[in-house]
Design a protein around this motif. Structure first.
Motif, PDB file in Angstrom:
ATOM      1  N   MET A  53       0.817  -1.208   0.000  1.00  0.00           N
ATOM      2  CA  MET A  53       0.000   0.000   0.000  1.00  0.00           C
ATOM      3  C   MET A  53       0.854   1.263   0.000  1.00  0.00           C
ATOM      4  SD  MET A  53      -3.017  -1.223  -0.051  1.00  0.00           S
ATOM      5  CE  MET A  53      -4.121   0.083   0.447  1.00  0.00           C
ATOM      6  N   GLN A  56       2.192   1.015  -3.818  1.00  0.00           N
ATOM      7  CA  GLN A  56       0.977   0.870  -4.615  1.00  0.00           C
ATOM      8  C   GLN A  56       1.098   0.158  -5.949  1.00  0.00           C
ATOM      9  OE1 GLN A  56      -1.491   4.316  -4.646  1.00  0.00           O
ATOM     10  NE2 GLN A  56      -1.560   4.415  -2.451  1.00  0.00           N
ATOM     11  N   TRP A  91      -8.246 -11.500   5.353  1.00  0.00           N
ATOM     12  CA  TRP A  91      -7.548 -10.842   6.467  1.00  0.00           C
ATOM     13  C   TRP A  91      -6.947  -9.527   5.996  1.00  0.00           C
ATOM     14  CZ3 TRP A  91      -2.780  -9.147   8.148  1.00  0.00           C
ATOM     15  CH2 TRP A  91      -2.525  -9.135   9.531  1.00  0.00           C
ATOM     16  N   ARG A  93      -7.888  -7.855   3.257  1.00  0.00           N
ATOM     17  CA  ARG A  93      -8.908  -6.951   2.758  1.00  0.00           C
ATOM     18  C   ARG A  93      -9.650  -6.252   3.894  1.00  0.00           C
ATOM     19  NH1 ARG A  93     -12.519  -9.937  -0.830  1.00  0.00           N
ATOM     20  NH2 ARG A  93     -13.414 -10.495   1.159  1.00  0.00           N
ATOM     21  N   GLU A  94      -9.855  -6.956   5.015  1.00  0.00           N
ATOM     22  CA  GLU A  94     -10.501  -6.337   6.174  1.00  0.00           C
ATOM     23  C   GLU A  94      -9.720  -5.124   6.661  1.00  0.00           C
ATOM     24  OE1 GLU A  94     -10.840  -9.309   9.221  1.00  0.00           O
ATOM     25  OE2 GLU A  94     -12.182 -10.509   7.959  1.00  0.00           O
ATOM     26  N   ARG A  95      -8.401  -5.176   6.509  1.00  0.00           N
ATOM     27  CA  ARG A  95      -7.570  -4.086   7.031  1.00  0.00           C
ATOM     28  C   ARG A  95      -7.305  -2.999   6.003  1.00  0.00           C
ATOM     29  NH1 ARG A  95      -7.147  -8.433   9.662  1.00  0.00           N
ATOM     30  NH2 ARG A  95      -6.538  -8.504  11.849  1.00  0.00           N
ATOM     31  N   TYR A  96      -7.009  -3.426   4.771  1.00  0.00           N
ATOM     32  CA  TYR A  96      -6.565  -2.452   3.770  1.00  0.00           C
ATOM     33  C   TYR A  96      -7.584  -2.209   2.664  1.00  0.00           C
ATOM     34  CZ  TYR A  96      -2.092  -2.351   6.051  1.00  0.00           C
ATOM     35  OH  TYR A  96      -1.115  -2.168   6.971  1.00  0.00           O
ATOM     36  N   GLY A  97      -8.718  -2.901   2.686  1.00  0.00           N
ATOM     37  CA  GLY A  97      -9.731  -2.704   1.650  1.00  0.00           C
ATOM     38  C   GLY A  97      -9.412  -3.512   0.396  1.00  0.00           C
ATOM     39  N   PHE A  99      -8.478  -2.734  -2.406  1.00  0.00           N
ATOM     40  CA  PHE A  99      -7.348  -2.232  -3.188  1.00  0.00           C
ATOM     41  C   PHE A  99      -6.081  -3.055  -2.958  1.00  0.00           C
ATOM     42  CE2 PHE A  99      -4.133   1.159  -4.118  1.00  0.00           C
ATOM     43  CZ  PHE A  99      -4.490   1.352  -5.434  1.00  0.00           C
TER      44      PHE A  99
ATOM     45  N   ALA B  34     -10.728   0.834   5.072  1.00  0.00           N
ATOM     46  CA  ALA B  34     -11.684  -0.270   5.087  1.00  0.00           C
ATOM     47  C   ALA B  34     -12.383  -0.368   6.432  1.00  0.00           C
ATOM     48  CB  ALA B  34     -10.963  -1.579   4.763  1.00  0.00           C
ATOM     49  N   LEU B  35     -11.930   0.443   7.406  1.00  0.00           N
ATOM     50  CA  LEU B  35     -12.390   0.274   8.782  1.00  0.00           C
ATOM     51  C   LEU B  35     -13.420   1.306   9.225  1.00  0.00           C
ATOM     52  CD1 LEU B  35      -8.869  -0.542  10.054  1.00  0.00           C
ATOM     53  CD2 LEU B  35     -10.808  -2.008  10.519  1.00  0.00           C
ATOM     54  N   ILE B 135      -0.880  -2.458  11.326  1.00  0.00           N
ATOM     55  CA  ILE B 135      -1.453  -3.302  10.267  1.00  0.00           C
ATOM     56  C   ILE B 135      -2.926  -3.556  10.542  1.00  0.00           C
ATOM     57  CG2 ILE B 135      -1.435  -5.658   9.314  1.00  0.00           C
ATOM     58  CD1 ILE B 135       1.611  -5.577   9.461  1.00  0.00           C
ATOM     59  N   ASP B 136      -3.282  -3.802  11.822  1.00  0.00           N
ATOM     60  CA  ASP B 136      -4.693  -4.018  12.163  1.00  0.00           C
ATOM     61  C   ASP B 136      -5.552  -2.803  11.828  1.00  0.00           C
ATOM     62  OD1 ASP B 136      -4.523  -6.605  12.953  1.00  0.00           O
ATOM     63  OD2 ASP B 136      -4.358  -6.181  15.096  1.00  0.00           O
ATOM     64  N   GLY B 138      -4.874  -0.901   9.264  1.00  0.00           N
ATOM     65  CA  GLY B 138      -4.738  -0.647   7.831  1.00  0.00           C
ATOM     66  C   GLY B 138      -3.889   0.574   7.519  1.00  0.00           C
ATOM     67  N   TYR B 140      -0.915   2.647   6.130  1.00  0.00           N
ATOM     68  CA  TYR B 140       0.098   2.404   5.098  1.00  0.00           C
ATOM     69  C   TYR B 140       1.131   3.509   4.998  1.00  0.00           C
ATOM     70  CZ  TYR B 140      -2.923   5.188   1.976  1.00  0.00           C
ATOM     71  OH  TYR B 140      -3.678   6.166   1.418  1.00  0.00           O
TER      72      TYR B 140
END
Lengths: 150, 182
Positions: A53, A56, A91, A93-97, A99, B34-35, B135-136, B138, B140
């Motif tokens: 991320m 990218q 796992w 996708r739940e955190r970073y979406g 993308f 996403a959160l 990381i939990d 998200g 970056y």
């Protein structure tokens, strides 16, 4: 031969030897390898499918940045914990979406991504077929309309 | 004439699609979290003390339940974090929403020195040494700031340096929707 040329030859030989042996040795002690070859294969494939991320356009397998290293560590831990590939993708996708996945899931929002290439191929085929048919009929009419010379 | 209609229509459609894409580019540049609307991941980490011992105690995110707070992800290696530091101090002076400073993959001695020299805007400073908590969430790239409501729900995430304007427009307008409306 004096001592200098000897030393040069020796150092050249040493350089050659180190170049020849360096790469396999480095990978053999790679701390990121998993002992189980099956897990290692899945690890390699998964880490190429997950986007770094921070940069990218690189996968976490290709990126040297710290976060990519952390994410590789998490993928290895999840593999060792017995998670399936899908569970690991979820796992992430739940955190970073969505993308984070280089291969987008098939969802209403992404359906056109998956369907458009097929539709365009189909459309192109229809156009090509019509053009060919038209051309053939033109050839036929050409021969029909040519009148023999008197 | 007829043979030009279809290609021209296709070209027009392409122009429209690309124009929409270009217009929306700025808002697409930061990836939405996403959160948003989900419960903030709970964590317990050692906490940094600004005075005295480097690590004073531990921080449990559950102790923040029942109030609005902002989780600010920072590190002394992060240049943009220096940029937003004065804005963070102003938020602390305002005294409405406490800041929790997640110290992300940092050198604790350097972090302590940074806060002693520049001032400490944080109510608590959990130390995320290996980056697992980030990381939990998200995260970056630092700085990132999460707005968390009294129920422990993530309501907003800002990527990049905070400013007084961003804080009022994006954070305080959510904490206090009535007062923010002119």
């Amino acid at each position: 031969m004096n001592w200098l040329t000897n030393a040069r030859a020796a150092s050249r030989g040493l350089l050659l030897a180190s170049l020849l042996f360096a790469s396999p040795w480095v990978s053999a002690v790679d701390p990121e390898e998993l002992a189980d070859p099956v897990l290692q294969t899945r690890y390699r494939e998964l880490s190429h499918e997950l986007r770094c991320m921070q940069c990218q356009n690189q996968s976490i397998a290709d990126s040297p940045v710290g976060l990519a290293g952390d994410l590789r560590r998490e993928v290895r831990n999840l593999l060792l914990a017995g998670k399936t590939d899908d569970e690991i993708r979820d796992w992430m996708r739940e955190r970073y979406g969505p993308f984070v996945l280089f291969r987008p899931e098939f969802a209403p929002r992404t359906a056109w991504l998956w369907l458009l290439p097929g539709l365009m191929l189909l459309g192109g085929g229809v156009v090509a077929w019509r053009v060919l048919r038209q051309r053939r009929s033109m050839l036929v009419s050409d021969t029909d309309e040519v009148e023999p010379r008197p | 004439v007829n043979r030009f209609v279809l290609p021209l229509a296709a070209f027009g459609l392409l122009i429209v699609v690309l124009a929409v894409g270009v217009r929306r580019a700025p808002e697409k540049a930061t990836i939405p979290s996403a959160l948003i609307g989900k419960v903030a991941p709970a964590f317990v980490l050692p906490a940094l003390a600004v005075e005295g011992n480097v690590i004073a105690s531990s921080f449990d995110s559950n102790t923040m339940r029942g109030q609005w707070y902002a989780l600010n992800v920072w590190g002394t290696w992060c240049a943009e974090c220096r940029v937003e530091h004065d804005a963070l101090l102003a938020i602390k002076a305002e005294g409405k929403v406490p800041l929790v400073g997640l110290n992300w993959k940092d050198d604790t001695a350097a972090a302590q020195q940074w806060l002693q020299q520049l001032g400490n805007p944080y109510a608590a400073i959990p130390i995320d040494a290996n980056g697992r908590v980030a990381i939990d969430y998200g995260v970056y790239g630092a700085p990132e700031t999460f707005l968390i409501d009294p129920q422990g729900m993530i309501r907003y995430r800002h990527v990049g340096a905070l400013s007084a304007t961003v804080w009022q427009d994006k954070f305080m307008s959510r904490v206090n929707p009535v007062a923010a409306a002119p």
